[in-house]
Design a protein around this motif. Structure first.
Motif, PDB file in Angstrom:
ATOM      1  N   GLU A  47       6.640 -11.307   1.797  1.00 42.06           N
ATOM      2  CA  GLU A  47       7.779 -11.540   2.769  1.00 42.06           C
ATOM      3  C   GLU A  47       7.858 -10.366   3.684  1.00 42.06           C
ATOM      4  OE1 GLU A  47      11.432 -12.566   1.002  1.00 42.06           O
ATOM      5  OE2 GLU A  47      10.279 -14.665   0.285  1.00 42.06           O
ATOM      6  N   GLY A  48       6.831  -9.371   3.512  1.00 49.32           N
ATOM      7  CA  GLY A  48       6.952  -8.186   4.528  1.00 49.32           C
ATOM      8  C   GLY A  48       7.030  -7.035   3.587  1.00 49.32           C
ATOM      9  N   LEU A  49       8.138  -6.158   3.755  1.00 52.86           N
ATOM     10  CA  LEU A  49       8.059  -4.920   2.939  1.00 52.86           C
ATOM     11  C   LEU A  49       8.292  -5.269   1.420  1.00 52.86           C
ATOM     12  CD1 LEU A  49      10.056  -2.575   5.310  1.00 52.86           C
ATOM     13  CD2 LEU A  49       7.731  -2.372   4.629  1.00 52.86           C
ATOM     14  N   VAL A  50       8.458  -6.378   0.880  1.00 52.77           N
ATOM     15  CA  VAL A  50       8.440  -6.971  -0.408  1.00 52.77           C
ATOM     16  C   VAL A  50       7.801  -8.194  -0.691  1.00 52.77           C
ATOM     17  CG1 VAL A  50      10.777  -5.840  -0.858  1.00 52.77           C
ATOM     18  CG2 VAL A  50      10.685  -8.175   0.243  1.00 52.77           C
ATOM     19  N   TYR A  51       7.531  -8.277  -2.082  1.00 55.69           N
ATOM     20  CA  TYR A  51       7.098  -9.467  -2.574  1.00 55.69           C
ATOM     21  C   TYR A  51       8.218 -10.035  -3.390  1.00 55.69           C
ATOM     22  CZ  TYR A  51       2.261  -8.175  -1.657  1.00 55.69           C
ATOM     23  OH  TYR A  51       0.981  -8.017  -1.272  1.00 55.69           O
ATOM     24  N   ARG A 109      19.583 -14.541  -9.367  1.00 54.62           N
ATOM     25  CA  ARG A 109      19.373 -13.395  -8.284  1.00 54.62           C
ATOM     26  C   ARG A 109      17.855 -13.308  -8.222  1.00 54.62           C
ATOM     27  NH1 ARG A 109      22.426  -8.247  -9.996  1.00 54.62           N
ATOM     28  NH2 ARG A 109      21.540  -7.592  -7.709  1.00 54.62           N
ATOM     29  N   PRO A 110      17.283 -13.168  -7.035  1.00 57.46           N
ATOM     30  CA  PRO A 110      16.023 -13.366  -6.628  1.00 57.46           C
ATOM     31  C   PRO A 110      15.601 -11.860  -7.000  1.00 57.46           C
ATOM     32  CG  PRO A 110      17.124 -12.789  -4.820  1.00 57.46           C
ATOM     33  CD  PRO A 110      18.082 -13.220  -5.849  1.00 57.46           C
ATOM     34  N   ILE A 111      14.103 -11.966  -7.527  1.00 56.98           N
ATOM     35  CA  ILE A 111      13.349 -10.594  -8.130  1.00 56.98           C
ATOM     36  C   ILE A 111      12.413 -10.004  -7.140  1.00 56.98           C
ATOM     37  CG2 ILE A 111      12.218  -9.669  -9.901  1.00 56.98           C
ATOM     38  CD1 ILE A 111      13.513 -11.492 -11.596  1.00 56.98           C
ATOM     39  N   TYR A 112      12.437  -8.979  -6.777  1.00 62.44           N
ATOM     40  CA  TYR A 112      11.421  -8.435  -5.641  1.00 62.44           C
ATOM     41  C   TYR A 112      10.804  -7.304  -5.920  1.00 62.44           C
ATOM     42  CZ  TYR A 112      13.980 -11.406  -2.178  1.00 62.44           C
ATOM     43  OH  TYR A 112      14.624 -12.475  -1.359  1.00 62.44           O
ATOM     44  N   PHE A 113       9.530  -7.143  -5.590  1.00 62.21           N
ATOM     45  CA  PHE A 113       8.744  -6.109  -5.911  1.00 62.21           C
ATOM     46  C   PHE A 113       8.502  -5.443  -4.435  1.00 62.21           C
ATOM     47  CE2 PHE A 113       8.236  -8.844  -9.159  1.00 62.21           C
ATOM     48  CZ  PHE A 113       7.913  -7.996 -10.372  1.00 62.21           C
ATOM     49  N   THR A 114       8.224  -4.208  -4.527  1.00 63.55           N
ATOM     50  CA  THR A 114       7.859  -3.354  -3.015  1.00 63.55           C
ATOM     51  C   THR A 114       6.478  -3.916  -3.116  1.00 63.55           C
ATOM     52  OG1 THR A 114       7.505  -1.516  -2.022  1.00 63.55           O
ATOM     53  CG2 THR A 114       7.372  -1.283  -4.261  1.00 63.55           C
ATOM     54  N   SER A 115       6.078  -4.088  -1.634  1.00 63.56           N
ATOM     55  CA  SER A 115       4.614  -4.363  -1.255  1.00 63.56           C
ATOM     56  C   SER A 115       3.773  -3.257  -0.910  1.00 63.56           C
ATOM     57  CB  SER A 115       4.817  -5.733  -0.205  1.00 63.56           C
ATOM     58  OG  SER A 115       5.277  -4.952   0.822  1.00 63.56           O
ATOM     59  N   VAL A 116       4.376  -2.007  -0.897  1.00 63.54           N
ATOM     60  CA  VAL A 116       3.647  -0.885  -0.422  1.00 63.54           C
ATOM     61  C   VAL A 116       3.299   0.142  -1.625  1.00 63.54           C
ATOM     62  CG1 VAL A 116       4.306  -1.221   2.169  1.00 63.54           C
ATOM     63  CG2 VAL A 116       5.731   0.246   0.495  1.00 63.54           C
ATOM     64  N   SER A 117       3.918  -0.209  -2.621  1.00 64.58           N
ATOM     65  CA  SER A 117       3.573   0.956  -3.642  1.00 64.58           C
ATOM     66  C   SER A 117       2.212   0.770  -4.691  1.00 64.58           C
ATOM     67  CB  SER A 117       4.891   1.046  -4.528  1.00 64.58           C
ATOM     68  OG  SER A 117       5.059  -0.315  -5.040  1.00 64.58           O
ATOM     69  N   GLY A 118       1.590  -0.337  -4.058  1.00 64.79           N
ATOM     70  CA  GLY A 118       0.436  -0.593  -5.010  1.00 64.79           C
ATOM     71  C   GLY A 118       0.608  -1.819  -6.072  1.00 64.79           C
ATOM     72  N   LEU A 119      -0.422  -2.496  -6.042  1.00 62.20           N
ATOM     73  CA  LEU A 119      -0.084  -3.969  -6.756  1.00 62.20           C
ATOM     74  C   LEU A 119      -0.689  -3.517  -8.210  1.00 62.20           C
ATOM     75  CD1 LEU A 119      -1.756  -6.226  -4.295  1.00 62.20           C
ATOM     76  CD2 LEU A 119       0.627  -6.108  -4.713  1.00 62.20           C
ATOM     77  N   THR A 144       0.095   0.562   8.569  1.00 62.83           N
ATOM     78  CA  THR A 144      -1.362   0.053   8.027  1.00 62.83           C
ATOM     79  C   THR A 144      -0.845  -1.527   7.686  1.00 62.83           C
ATOM     80  OG1 THR A 144      -2.424   2.240   7.971  1.00 62.83           O
ATOM     81  CG2 THR A 144      -3.272   0.120   6.711  1.00 62.83           C
ATOM     82  N   ASP A 145      -0.025  -1.476   6.506  1.00 60.16           N
ATOM     83  CA  ASP A 145       0.386  -2.642   6.133  1.00 60.16           C
ATOM     84  C   ASP A 145       0.866  -3.697   7.195  1.00 60.16           C
ATOM     85  OD1 ASP A 145      -0.463  -2.459   3.518  1.00 60.16           O
ATOM     86  OD2 ASP A 145       1.422  -1.706   2.838  1.00 60.16           O
ATOM     87  N   TYR A 146       1.758  -3.265   8.019  1.00 65.71           N
ATOM     88  CA  TYR A 146       2.163  -3.996   9.111  1.00 65.71           C
ATOM     89  C   TYR A 146       0.989  -4.700   9.882  1.00 65.71           C
ATOM     90  CZ  TYR A 146       7.039  -2.170   9.242  1.00 65.71           C
ATOM     91  OH  TYR A 146       8.379  -1.956   8.989  1.00 65.71           O
ATOM     92  N   ALA A 147       0.048  -3.826  10.091  1.00 58.75           N
ATOM     93  CA  ALA A 147      -1.206  -4.316  11.158  1.00 58.75           C
ATOM     94  C   ALA A 147      -1.783  -5.588  10.181  1.00 58.75           C
ATOM     95  CB  ALA A 147      -2.133  -3.234  11.387  1.00 58.75           C
TER      96      ALA A 147
END
Length: 324
Positions: free
Chosen positions: A91-95, A69-79, A147-150
């Motif tokens: 990949e967009g809204l997720v890493y 199973r792939p593992i994803y992290f949200t890309s807009v909640s802070g690294l 902002t992240d989309y941009a």
């Protein structure tokens, strides 16, 4: 306790079964040569929370059971993933976590799944209806995603341009005799290039030659998509981001779009610089003036480098007040 054998001192070592990674589709075949033999994560010198241990346990157990199973992290909640950042793929809204060390810069992962990111930004994502509504209010929280989309749109365009730049660089190296057409992936890697799934430079040049125009069009398309869906009168881009968009358009050969974005950027810089000059004896005022000046100077330089001496002259005249 069950994964204690993977923890040695300050490092966590997670063995990688490359065949399982490819079979599961976590990594595509074209990137097979980039898969690491072992994931090495340093956890020394900082506090390790239960949440950190849970994530490490999740990754190590997923690796042991065949990457099912792939593992994803949200890309807009802070690294906040520390050295995991180097193994994250935008990949967009997720890493997506992949056993490929793509590196990181300022805690942002460098690696991008360009096809997925492009498709998400141009075809899949919805944009709040920002361009349809006359009055669209964005508070601080609501502006995070657009902002992240941009930012990601710029990443996508730069990735497309990167393919074009690399092709030209390798072609030039072959023409100058600096590298042989029979050179392999490993040999090309020494010059900081990646020819993906192609066996030799000759194969790469033959396979990529017909794609250069597609890369150019895709880069322009994604930039225009962002600017259309996120209008500047609803959420204005920062002046430095406007400059980067202008340069991306310029590099991709979209001069009309580049000039418009550059004009907006320079106008912002002149307004900021002129307004804050009255407080230039104070730190905050001096900083804003200097930022505007640096953006203008870089814009002049980039225009001259790209054969737009007339644009550079126009910028000098328009920004004369803040360049003195």
């Amino acid at each position: 306790n069950r994964d204690r054998q993977y923890l040695h001192g300050d490092n966590v070592f997670i063995p990688v079964d490359k065949n399982a990674v490819l079979a599961s589709g976590v990594v595509s075949q074209k990137d097979a040569n980039l898969i690491e033999d072992t994931i090495n994560i340093n956890v020394g010198g900082r506090y390790v929370s239960k949440g950190d241990l849970l994530v490490l346990d999740l990754i190590s157990n997923n690796a042991k059971t065949g990457w099912k199973r792939p593992i994803y992290f949200t890309s807009v909640s802070g690294l906040d993933f520390y050295e995991l950042n180097s193994y994250l793929q935008l990949e967009g809204l997720v890493y997506k976590f992949v056993p490929i060390n793509g590196g990181q810069m300022s805690r942002e992962p460098n690696r991008i799944n360009e096809e997925q990111l492009y498709n998400n930004l141009v075809k899949n994502y919805k944009y709040y209806g920002m361009k349809e509504k006359k009055n669209f209010y964005l508070d601080e929280k609501a502006s995070y995603v657009p902002t992240d989309y941009a930012k990601w749109g710029l990443y996508s365009a730069k990735t497309s341009q990167g393919h074009i730049d690399q092709f030209k660089r390798i072609q030039e190296a072959v023409n100058k005799g600096e590298i042989k057409a029979t050179a392999t992936r490993a040999e090309v890697a020494k010059m900081g290039a990646n020819i993906g799934g192609f066996a030799t430079v000759a194969d790469y040049l033959a396979g990529e030659a017909g794609k250069l125009e597609e890369y150019r069009k895709r880069g322009i398309e994604v930039l225009n998509k962002i600017l259309t869906e996120i209008p500047n009168d609803v959420m204005p881009l920062r002046r430095d981001m406007k400059a980067e968009y202008a340069y991306a358009f310029m590099d991709l050969g979209a001069d009309k779009e580049a000039k418009k974005m550059l004009d907006d950027c320079i106008n912002d810089c002149v307004q900021y610089g002129t307004y804050f000059e009255r407080w230039s004896d104070q730190m905050f005022g001096m900083r804003e003036v200097e930022i505007s000046q640096e953006i203008v100077k870089t814009a002049i330089q980039r225009c001259e480098q790209n054969g737009h001496a007339d644009w550079a002259k126009e910028i000098r005249n328009k920004a004369a007040a803040i360049l003195q």
